[in-house]
Write an enzyme that holds these catalytic residues in place. Structure first.
Site, PDB file in Angstrom:
ATOM      1  N   HIS A 100       0.823  -1.211   0.000  1.00 31.92           N
ATOM      2  CA  HIS A 100       0.000   0.000   0.000  1.00 31.92           C
ATOM      3  C   HIS A 100       0.858   1.262   0.000  1.00 31.92           C
ATOM      4  O   HIS A 100       0.387   2.321  -0.424  1.00 31.92           O
ATOM      5  CB  HIS A 100      -0.955  -0.002   1.192  1.00 31.92           C
ATOM      6  CG  HIS A 100      -2.150  -0.872   0.984  1.00 31.92           C
ATOM      7  ND1 HIS A 100      -3.408  -0.535   1.412  1.00 31.92           N
ATOM      8  CD2 HIS A 100      -2.280  -2.082   0.375  1.00 31.92           C
ATOM      9  CE1 HIS A 100      -4.264  -1.495   1.081  1.00 31.92           C
ATOM     10  NE2 HIS A 100      -3.597  -2.445   0.454  1.00 31.92           N
ATOM     11  N   GLY A 154       4.993   5.898  -4.964  1.00 31.39           N
ATOM     12  CA  GLY A 154       6.246   5.183  -4.828  1.00 31.39           C
ATOM     13  C   GLY A 154       6.528   4.735  -3.408  1.00 31.39           C
ATOM     14  O   GLY A 154       5.808   5.068  -2.464  1.00 31.39           O
ATOM     15  N   ASP A 162       7.961   5.253  -0.420  1.00 30.34           N
ATOM     16  CA  ASP A 162       8.551   6.386   0.297  1.00 30.34           C
ATOM     17  C   ASP A 162       8.055   6.526   1.727  1.00 30.34           C
ATOM     18  O   ASP A 162       8.295   7.547   2.379  1.00 30.34           O
ATOM     19  CB  ASP A 162       8.287   7.691  -0.466  1.00 30.34           C
ATOM     20  CG  ASP A 162       6.787   7.966  -0.646  1.00 30.34           C
ATOM     21  OD1 ASP A 162       5.965   7.202  -0.098  1.00 30.34           O
ATOM     22  OD2 ASP A 162       6.434   8.943  -1.341  1.00 30.34           O
ATOM     23  N   ASN A 195      -7.375   1.871   3.395  1.00 32.01           N
ATOM     24  CA  ASN A 195      -6.561   1.715   4.598  1.00 32.01           C
ATOM     25  C   ASN A 195      -7.320   1.921   5.898  1.00 32.01           C
ATOM     26  O   ASN A 195      -6.968   1.332   6.928  1.00 32.01           O
ATOM     27  CB  ASN A 195      -5.396   2.710   4.565  1.00 32.01           C
ATOM     28  CG  ASN A 195      -4.475   2.507   3.382  1.00 32.01           C
ATOM     29  OD1 ASN A 195      -4.370   1.404   2.857  1.00 32.01           O
ATOM     30  ND2 ASN A 195      -3.812   3.568   2.949  1.00 32.01           N
ATOM     31  N   PRO A 245      -5.352  -1.001  -5.662  1.00 35.43           N
ATOM     32  CA  PRO A 245      -6.374  -1.846  -6.296  1.00 35.43           C
ATOM     33  C   PRO A 245      -7.483  -2.222  -5.316  1.00 35.43           C
ATOM     34  O   PRO A 245      -7.225  -2.516  -4.150  1.00 35.43           O
ATOM     35  CB  PRO A 245      -5.578  -3.080  -6.739  1.00 35.43           C
ATOM     36  CG  PRO A 245      -4.168  -2.618  -6.835  1.00 35.43           C
ATOM     37  CD  PRO A 245      -3.996  -1.576  -5.771  1.00 35.43           C
ATOM     38  N   HIS A 288      -1.817 -13.091  -1.026  1.00 35.17           N
ATOM     39  CA  HIS A 288      -3.062 -13.439  -0.341  1.00 35.17           C
ATOM     40  C   HIS A 288      -3.100 -14.900   0.095  1.00 35.17           C
ATOM     41  O   HIS A 288      -4.141 -15.387   0.540  1.00 35.17           O
ATOM     42  CB  HIS A 288      -4.266 -13.114  -1.226  1.00 35.17           C
ATOM     43  CG  HIS A 288      -4.557 -11.657  -1.325  1.00 35.17           C
ATOM     44  ND1 HIS A 288      -5.540 -11.125  -2.135  1.00 35.17           N
ATOM     45  CD2 HIS A 288      -3.986 -10.590  -0.706  1.00 35.17           C
ATOM     46  CE1 HIS A 288      -5.561  -9.812  -2.007  1.00 35.17           C
ATOM     47  NE2 HIS A 288      -4.621  -9.462  -1.154  1.00 35.17           N
ATOM     48  N   THR A 289      -1.975 -15.564   0.001  1.00 37.72           N
ATOM     49  CA  THR A 289      -1.880 -16.894   0.605  1.00 37.72           C
ATOM     50  C   THR A 289      -1.723 -16.791   2.121  1.00 37.72           C
ATOM     51  O   THR A 289      -1.794 -17.791   2.822  1.00 37.72           O
ATOM     52  CB  THR A 289      -0.705 -17.689   0.011  1.00 37.72           C
ATOM     53  OG1 THR A 289      -0.779 -19.042   0.466  1.00 37.72           O
ATOM     54  CG2 THR A 289       0.642 -17.111   0.414  1.00 37.72           C
ATOM     55  N   ASP A 295      -6.874 -17.822   2.609  1.00 40.54           N
ATOM     56  CA  ASP A 295      -6.888 -19.221   2.180  1.00 40.54           C
ATOM     57  C   ASP A 295      -6.822 -20.099   3.427  1.00 40.54           C
ATOM     58  O   ASP A 295      -6.556 -19.597   4.530  1.00 40.54           O
ATOM     59  CB  ASP A 295      -5.797 -19.520   1.142  1.00 40.54           C
ATOM     60  CG  ASP A 295      -4.413 -19.803   1.704  1.00 40.54           C
ATOM     61  OD1 ASP A 295      -4.278 -20.088   2.907  1.00 40.54           O
ATOM     62  OD2 ASP A 295      -3.447 -19.771   0.929  1.00 40.54           O
TER      63      ASP A 295
END
Length: 325
Positions: free
Chosen positions: A71, A77, A79, A99, A169, A199-200, A246
């Site tokens: 995120h 970038g 930073d 967030n 996203p 996301h595992t 998962d």
């Protein structure tokens, strides 16, 4: 205390001050894994120890630290702008839609920063580098691959809440939007599928997977029914209830891709990777070959970590990751 020593017996105070300042500052224009080898050789072992302890105490923390780096990098970038608290002059990214009431592990970053100041003798490790290394060490702590993290980033003096609302996203995105979102960051579909494999590990809140389990048709029925037991159709009390991304959410493996093949992706955006589109073959590859997934995940993490870093004399090394100097 520090990783350096200065003989003080015969030094004028001003000379001593300049000597210490020089040891506490390094400006280079190119990221390199060896950036801290001389100015603070204990930096990386210190970060590793804190991350291992945090993940041992709460395995979900590993996913949170990895997500924090993601995120951060997708917004202006890598930073460390995501770490800045709200002030009259700073519109904090912590309150951006992706967030707010979701991003966590800030206290681990605080602990790392405080300990690094002690072992290095002064603030020399940037908050942006802390995010990159904690992400890697979290993956390793949960059984995943190790990679050399290029270092030498510097920290932003501003935050970008409006951009965070646009650039990160969404869990509700379709495949074309996901591809475009990653393309905007210089990342291709290989990076998209490999980095989605993060996301595992970890969990998601009911509010972000509710539409999938009640409205999507490309979902295993029994899987949807089981999730509905802990996530009511109506908005309200169950919004913050968690479900694992998962079944082995505390282990960095390939179960995420197996879920997609079996229409058991928790998020709409996850399942979008396996629906006859350009990413389907990559999902199949990573499902059947964990080494291919690990190799590409490491490469894509390095690539993501190179998104518009501040280096050289740009930016600053924040003495407190939550505040501008």
């Amino acid at each position: 205390m520090a990783s350096f020593s200065v003989k003080t017996a015969k030094l004028h105070p001003l000379v001593l001050l300049v000597a210490i300042a020089g040891l506490c500052f390094a400006a280079k224009g190119q990221l390199t894994p060896s950036f801290y080898d001389h100015i603070c050789p204990q930096a990386l072992p210190t970060i590793k120890a804190i991350v291992q302890s945090a993940v041992y105490n709460e395995p979900r923390m590993g996913a949170s630290l990895l997500r924090m780096h993601f995120h951060d990098c997708f917004v202006h970038g890598c930073d460390a702008s995501v770490l800045l608290d709200q002030t009259p002059a700073i519109n904090s990214e912590k309150f951006a839609r992706p967030n707010n009431n979701s991003l966590r592990s800030f206290e681990v970053i605080d602990r790392v920063g405080s300990q690094l100041d002690r072992v290095c003798g002064c603030p020399v490790v940037s908050c942006a580098d802390i995010l990159a290394v904690t992400a890697r060490d979290s993956v390793v702590a949960l059984g995943g691959p190790w990679w050399n993290v290029p270092l030498g980033r510097r920290d932003s003096a501003d935050a970008y809440q409006a951009l965070a609302n646009l650039a990160i996203p969404s869990p509700f995105m379709e495949l074309p939007a996901l591809i475009d979102s990653f393309k905007d960051q210089g990342l291709d579909i290989i990076d998209l599928v490999a980095l989605s494999g993060a996301h595992t590990i970890g969990s998601a809140q009911c509010r972000v997977f509710r539409p999938r389990i009640y409205s999507d048709t490309n979902i295993d029925t029994s899987f949807a029914n089981s999730l509905q037991q802990n996530c009511a159709r109506s908005v309200g009390q169950t919004d913050s209830n968690l479900a694992p991304l998962d079944p082995t959410s505390a282990r960095f493996d390939t179960m995420y891709y197996k879920n997609l093949v079996n229409q058991k992706g928790l998020l709409h955006s996850d399942q979008a990777l396996f629906g006859g589109g350009s990413t389907e073959e990559l999902v199949k590859t990573y499902n059947s070959d964990y080494q291919a997934f690990w190799r590409q995940f490491a490469k894509s993490m390095v690539k993501m970590g190179n998104i518009k870093p501040l280096t050289g004399y740009d930016g600053q090394i924040r003495t407190n990751c939550r505040r501008v100097n």
